[in-house]
Motif scaffolding. Structure first.
Motif, PDB file in Angstrom:
ATOM      1  N   LEU A 133      37.927  46.443  41.360  1.00 57.62           N
ATOM      2  CA  LEU A 133      37.726  45.438  40.312  1.00 57.62           C
ATOM      3  C   LEU A 133      38.937  45.355  39.388  1.00 57.62           C
ATOM      4  N   GLN A 134      39.560  46.498  39.101  1.00 54.83           N
ATOM      5  CA  GLN A 134      40.764  46.478  38.272  1.00 54.83           C
ATOM      6  C   GLN A 134      41.879  45.695  38.957  1.00 54.83           C
ATOM      7  N   VAL A 139      41.464  43.225  41.059  1.00 52.42           N
ATOM      8  CA  VAL A 139      41.099  41.806  40.974  1.00 52.42           C
ATOM      9  C   VAL A 139      41.441  41.267  39.594  1.00 52.42           C
ATOM     10  N   TYR A 140      41.059  41.997  38.552  1.00 51.47           N
ATOM     11  CA  TYR A 140      41.337  41.535  37.187  1.00 51.47           C
ATOM     12  C   TYR A 140      42.828  41.458  36.912  1.00 51.47           C
ATOM     13  N   MET A 141      43.600  42.448  37.389  1.00 53.84           N
ATOM     14  CA  MET A 141      45.041  42.417  37.167  1.00 53.84           C
ATOM     15  C   MET A 141      45.692  41.277  37.944  1.00 53.84           C
ATOM     16  N   ARG A 186      44.253  38.413  38.699  1.00 55.07           N
ATOM     17  CA  ARG A 186      43.923  37.187  37.969  1.00 55.07           C
ATOM     18  C   ARG A 186      44.734  37.075  36.686  1.00 55.07           C
ATOM     19  N   ALA A 187      44.893  38.193  35.992  1.00 57.20           N
ATOM     20  CA  ALA A 187      45.658  38.164  34.744  1.00 57.20           C
ATOM     21  C   ALA A 187      47.119  37.804  35.018  1.00 57.20           C
ATOM     22  N   TYR A 235      47.337  34.133  35.822  1.00 56.62           N
ATOM     23  CA  TYR A 235      47.183  33.352  34.588  1.00 56.62           C
ATOM     24  C   TYR A 235      48.462  33.413  33.759  1.00 56.62           C
TER      25      TYR A 235
END
Length: 164
Positions: A115-116, A118-120, A122-123, A126
């Motif tokens: 999950l980390q 995935v979030y990184m 996406r970040a 962005y």
């Protein structure tokens, strides 16, 4: 007399309002809608048979060309290409969803890093998009400002200056 009025109101409530609360009636169809005919028992059987076949097929991991014909067309087209192209297709990395599914099976210890990631990802996507937007915006402002400055500088050059 009052008992009769109370009885009438109570019976009307049960007869009309309570029925509407328990089993609400739907709004009538608009005038342009044509009502469909009811299916025969044979047609209902065929619909149920096809729906159950598709439902059973959806539980299989490789659902086949019946449910996803477009995916199999791509595979057939890649089969026509040389072996080099096929070897690169077979070596592709698992998708994010597949990665998360495998991590979820492993428990919380393996799910947290996935999950980390995935979030990184996406970040960073962005952040890159925001940088690109800001850069394009600044270039646009510079072009507009350069367009405004050019006519002014030409007008200043056209006016003769007085020497002292």
């Amino acid at each position: 007399m009052k008992l009769r009025v109370v009885w009438r109101k109570l019976s009307d409530y049960v007869r009309y309002d309570l029925k509407e609360i328990a089993f609400p009636s739907s709004l009538p169809d608009p005038p342009h809608i044509k009502k469909r005919r009811k299916l025969t028992w044979k047609e209902r059987y065929y619909v149920l048979k096809e729906a159950s076949r598709l439902y059973a097929a959806s539980w299989v991991r490789d659902i086949g060309p019946d449910l996803r014909p477009n995916d199999y067309k791509k595979d057939e087209e890649s089969a026509d290409k040389p072996d080099e192209a096929n070897s690169t297709i077979n070596r592709k990395e698992p998708s994010t969803l597949e990665d998360l599914a495998v991590a979820a099976r492993g428990g919380m210890e393996t799910l947290r890093p996935a999950l980390q990631r995935v979030y990184m990802t996406r970040a960073s996507a962005y952040r890159d998009a925001l940088k690109s937007f800001i850069q394009g915006y600044q270039e646009g402002i510079q072009q507009v400002m350069a367009g405004k400055e050019d006519p002014k500088s030409q007008k200043k050059d056209d006016i003769p200056s007085k020497s002292i």
